[in-house]
Design a protein around this motif. Structure first.
Motif, PDB file in Angstrom:
ATOM      1  N   ARG A 161      23.165 -10.491  -9.792  1.00  0.00           N
ATOM      2  CA  ARG A 161      22.090 -10.939  -8.684  1.00  0.00           C
ATOM      3  C   ARG A 161      20.783 -11.402  -9.300  1.00  0.00           C
ATOM      4  N   PHE A 162      20.310 -12.660  -8.867  1.00  0.00           N
ATOM      5  CA  PHE A 162      19.165 -13.514  -9.419  1.00  0.00           C
ATOM      6  C   PHE A 162      17.973 -13.219  -8.735  1.00  0.00           C
ATOM      7  N   ASP A 163      17.935 -12.411  -7.506  1.00  0.00           N
ATOM      8  CA  ASP A 163      16.928 -12.417  -6.542  1.00  0.00           C
ATOM      9  C   ASP A 163      16.430 -10.929  -6.883  1.00  0.00           C
ATOM     10  N   ALA A 164      15.185 -10.422  -6.760  1.00  0.00           N
ATOM     11  CA  ALA A 164      14.653  -9.387  -6.542  1.00  0.00           C
ATOM     12  C   ALA A 164      15.304  -8.682  -5.581  1.00  0.00           C
ATOM     13  N   HIS A 165      15.570  -7.439  -5.601  1.00  0.00           N
ATOM     14  CA  HIS A 165      16.081  -6.716  -4.383  1.00  0.00           C
ATOM     15  C   HIS A 165      15.102  -6.286  -3.485  1.00  0.00           C
ATOM     16  N   ALA A 166      15.560  -5.868  -2.193  1.00  0.00           N
ATOM     17  CA  ALA A 166      14.669  -5.585  -1.211  1.00  0.00           C
ATOM     18  C   ALA A 166      13.475  -4.342  -1.822  1.00  0.00           C
ATOM     19  N   ASP A 167      13.867  -3.344  -2.600  1.00  0.00           N
ATOM     20  CA  ASP A 167      13.066  -2.268  -2.791  1.00  0.00           C
ATOM     21  C   ASP A 167      11.996  -3.011  -3.721  1.00  0.00           C
ATOM     22  N   MET A 168      12.399  -4.102  -4.548  1.00  0.00           N
ATOM     23  CA  MET A 168      11.370  -4.557  -5.579  1.00  0.00           C
ATOM     24  C   MET A 168      10.347  -5.506  -4.729  1.00  0.00           C
ATOM     25  N   ARG A 169      10.807  -6.068  -3.841  1.00  0.00           N
ATOM     26  CA  ARG A 169      10.038  -7.004  -3.043  1.00  0.00           C
ATOM     27  C   ARG A 169       9.027  -6.073  -2.263  1.00  0.00           C
ATOM     28  N   VAL A 170       9.524  -5.236  -1.489  1.00  0.00           N
ATOM     29  CA  VAL A 170       8.744  -4.230  -0.768  1.00  0.00           C
ATOM     30  C   VAL A 170       7.825  -3.645  -1.768  1.00  0.00           C
ATOM     31  N   ALA A 171       7.917  -3.183  -2.940  1.00  0.00           N
ATOM     32  CA  ALA A 171       6.986  -2.826  -3.921  1.00  0.00           C
ATOM     33  C   ALA A 171       5.825  -4.045  -4.333  1.00  0.00           C
ATOM     34  N   ALA A 172       6.413  -4.970  -4.229  1.00  0.00           N
ATOM     35  CA  ALA A 172       5.357  -6.002  -4.596  1.00  0.00           C
ATOM     36  C   ALA A 172       4.565  -6.400  -3.315  1.00  0.00           C
ATOM     37  N   LEU A 173       4.777  -6.339  -2.401  1.00  0.00           N
ATOM     38  CA  LEU A 173       4.030  -6.401  -0.949  1.00  0.00           C
ATOM     39  C   LEU A 173       3.008  -5.329  -1.042  1.00  0.00           C
ATOM     40  N   MET A 174       3.427  -4.302  -1.529  1.00  0.00           N
ATOM     41  CA  MET A 174       2.734  -2.996  -1.238  1.00  0.00           C
ATOM     42  C   MET A 174       1.410  -2.757  -2.291  1.00  0.00           C
ATOM     43  N   ALA A 175       1.777  -3.907  -3.361  1.00  0.00           N
ATOM     44  CA  ALA A 175       0.749  -3.665  -4.388  1.00  0.00           C
ATOM     45  C   ALA A 175      -0.378  -4.562  -3.730  1.00  0.00           C
ATOM     46  N   VAL A 176      -0.251  -5.082  -2.662  1.00  0.00           N
ATOM     47  CA  VAL A 176      -1.336  -5.951  -2.109  1.00  0.00           C
ATOM     48  C   VAL A 176      -1.827  -4.915  -0.866  1.00  0.00           C
ATOM     49  N   PHE A 177      -0.672  -4.333  -0.099  1.00  0.00           N
ATOM     50  CA  PHE A 177      -1.337  -3.703   1.168  1.00  0.00           C
ATOM     51  C   PHE A 177      -1.895  -2.422   0.743  1.00  0.00           C
ATOM     52  N   LYS A 178      -1.646  -2.015  -0.336  1.00  0.00           N
ATOM     53  CA  LYS A 178      -2.664  -0.609  -0.513  1.00  0.00           C
ATOM     54  C   LYS A 178      -3.796  -0.777  -0.784  1.00  0.00           C
ATOM     55  N   GLU A 179      -4.319  -2.057  -1.136  1.00  0.00           N
ATOM     56  CA  GLU A 179      -5.615  -2.345  -1.262  1.00  0.00           C
ATOM     57  C   GLU A 179      -6.528  -3.128   0.097  1.00  0.00           C
ATOM     58  N   ASP A 180      -5.551  -3.282   1.308  1.00  0.00           N
ATOM     59  CA  ASP A 180      -5.773  -3.807   2.461  1.00  0.00           C
ATOM     60  C   ASP A 180      -6.384  -2.725   3.316  1.00  0.00           C
ATOM     61  N   ARG A 181      -7.614  -2.449   3.144  1.00  0.00           N
ATOM     62  CA  ARG A 181      -8.281  -1.312   3.722  1.00  0.00           C
ATOM     63  C   ARG A 181      -8.735  -1.894   5.318  1.00  0.00           C
ATOM     64  N   ALA A 182      -8.377  -2.963   5.750  1.00  0.00           N
ATOM     65  CA  ALA A 182      -8.920  -3.501   7.118  1.00  0.00           C
ATOM     66  C   ALA A 182      -7.715  -3.119   7.854  1.00  0.00           C
ATOM     67  N   VAL A 183      -6.564  -2.785   7.481  1.00  0.00           N
ATOM     68  CA  VAL A 183      -5.429  -2.408   8.398  1.00  0.00           C
ATOM     69  C   VAL A 183      -5.117  -0.852   8.337  1.00  0.00           C
ATOM     70  N   GLY A 184      -5.122  -0.472   9.506  1.00  0.00           N
ATOM     71  CA  GLY A 184      -4.836   1.168   9.629  1.00  0.00           C
ATOM     72  C   GLY A 184      -3.495   1.557  10.780  1.00  0.00           C
ATOM     73  N   SER A 185      -2.872   0.172  10.838  1.00  0.00           N
ATOM     74  CA  SER A 185      -1.608   0.390  11.836  1.00  0.00           C
ATOM     75  C   SER A 185      -0.645  -0.368  11.746  1.00  0.00           C
ATOM     76  N   ALA A 186       0.747  -0.192  11.628  1.00  0.00           N
ATOM     77  CA  ALA A 186       1.598  -1.362  11.184  1.00  0.00           C
ATOM     78  C   ALA A 186       2.888  -0.972  11.997  1.00  0.00           C
ATOM     79  N   TYR A 187       3.624  -2.032  12.322  1.00  0.00           N
ATOM     80  CA  TYR A 187       4.743  -2.256  13.138  1.00  0.00           C
ATOM     81  C   TYR A 187       5.831  -2.832  12.047  1.00  0.00           C
TER      82      TYR A 187
END
Length: 427
Positions: A161-187
């Motif tokens: 597999r040459f793509d990052a798997h889903a857990d790796m991609r989610v972790a990358a997004l969360m590196a940004v999301f954890k600092e996004d204090r303007a967001v208090g609810s998610a769908y």
């Protein structure tokens, strides 16, 4: 000429068999031997045809690059790569039928990625075939099927597999999301199959771990490739009060979702796997500026001269704005394969796999390595934020839309890397 010899099946269908055979034969003689056949098995018709064609352009460009420098050097003389197209029509059974045809036609590697469910079926089929028919063994190169299980519990010596798997991609997004204090609810919304389920599961877990203050106000799975009108889903998202949507949707399932969200007036953010192309930026327009976040292995606005030159080269080869979707990982995949065949001095699958599982490859300033323990490629990841072309960090737009993605997070391979549960069985 490259279109003729690389896309041989298309030429045969058009009735130009003699021309194709002549071109293939001439190239093979010039480079010392028969072409090394690679079978692309993808949706080339139906609702996800645009994703399959985007893959084809990427792989075609990569194959052309190898062949332009003389092909793959081997003891009997250099041999060209040949890319054959097989249409799975978005159906797993069709993909398996295509795989059988590719094997009969002499394929030495099957290339697939758009659907983890299909990838799992191909992986099983390749394992069984290679055990049964050692003389015609082949490799499975996966560029986009990112269900984590494929390089964990269901890992295979023949699968890479040459793509990052889903857990790796989610972790990358969360590196940004954890600092996004303007967001208090998610769908959370996704396609109802193994990959979509994996994305929602890991997103839920990561949000609870990193942002326990964020409320998950909705979670939904929808049929893959069958929803023509996402308005009912968009209405529910807006009514939930969500300030951000997390989705792994791809192809039309993403484009139609973001378009419906815009039309109902949803003003929250989208954290996506694939929001950076295939019509999504154009569908959102100004409504997406500063609100669409996408994770990738590379983005056109990676701020280096090598990256800019690489992107400009792709656009010169495919100038139509609708064809603007280039993947660095697919280029690295073909480079790694060519390198491994040359190092093995053979196209025999086991010999190539033994080299490929330790491959290190670089192109246009980006590098990656294959992890032998599970055959999961390790590479940098980037997270981008949608903005107007011309704003700082957005030199290039997407598909002529006037919108591009500024890199806001560059994640080193050692940070993106996650542990594996794979227990590799080698022949």
């Amino acid at each position: 000429m490259s279109q003729t010899y690389i896309s041989r099946r298309r030429v045969l269908k058009s009735g130009a068999a003699a021309l194709c055979a002549s071109t293939l034969g001439g190239l093979a003689r010039a480079q010392g031997g028969a072409p090394i056949r690679l079978a692309l098995v993808e949706s080339l018709s139906g609702p996800f045809a645009n994703t399959g064609e985007a893959v084809f352009r990427n792989l075609l460009w990569a194959v052309e690059r190898v062949n332009a420098r003389g092909g793959v050097p081997l003891p009997g003389g250099a041999r060209p790569l040949q890319l054959d197209r097989y249409d799975s029509k978005g159906q797993t059974e069709e993909a398996l039928s295509a795989l059988r045809a590719a094997i009969d036609n002499g394929a030495q590697a099957v290339l697939q990625g758009n659907s983890s469910a299909t990838a799992a079926a191909i992986l099983d089929a390749v394992d069984k075939h290679n055990e049964r028919d050692a003389r015609r063994r082949l490799l499975f190169l996966n560029y986009s099927a990112v269900d984590p299980i494929l390089t964990n519990e269901r890992c295979s010596f023949w699968h890479f597999r040459f793509d990052a798997h889903a857990d790796m991609r989610v972790a990358a997004l969360m590196a940004v999301f954890k600092e996004d204090r303007a967001v208090g609810s998610a769908y959370l919304i996704g396609q109802d199959y193994s990959f979509g389920q994996a994305v929602l599961r890991e997103s839920r877990r990561r949000i609870a771990e990193l942002r326990p203050d964020v409320r998950i106000v909705g979670e939904e799975l929808h049929p893959m490739g069958k929803v023509k009108d996402f308005a009912p889903y968009a209405v529910k998202i807006k009514a939930s009060g969500a300030q951000a949507v997390f989705t792994g949707n791809w192809g039309n399932d993403l484009t139609l979702l973001v378009k419906a969200a815009r039309e109902v007036g949803f003003e929250g953010k989208f954290y996506t796997f694939y929001g950076n192309a295939l019509g999504a930026p154009a569908a959102l327009g100004d409504a997406g500026v500063g609100k669409v976040i996408a994770v990738a292995d590379w983005l056109p606005n990676v701020p280096t001269p090598e990256s800019a030159a690489f992107y400009k080269s792709f656009r010169a080869r495919f100038p139509n704005p609708a064809d603007d979707y280039v993947h660095m990982r697919m280029q690295l995949m073909i480079e790694a394969l060519a390198q491994s065949i040359a190092q093995a001095g053979s196209t025999e699958a086991a010999a190539v796999a033994a080299r490929l599982e330790n491959a290190k490859v670089s192109l246009a300033g980006r590098s990656g390595r294959m992890r032998a323990a599970d055959h999961q490629f390790q590479q940098p990841l980037v997270v981008g934020l949608m903005d107007r072309q011309g704003t700082p960090g957005v030199t290039f737009d997407v598909e002529g839309s006037g919108y591009g993605f500024r890199v806001i997070k560059d994640i080193a391979p050692e940070v993106a890397e996650l542990p594996t549960t794979c227990r590799m069985q080698r022949p």
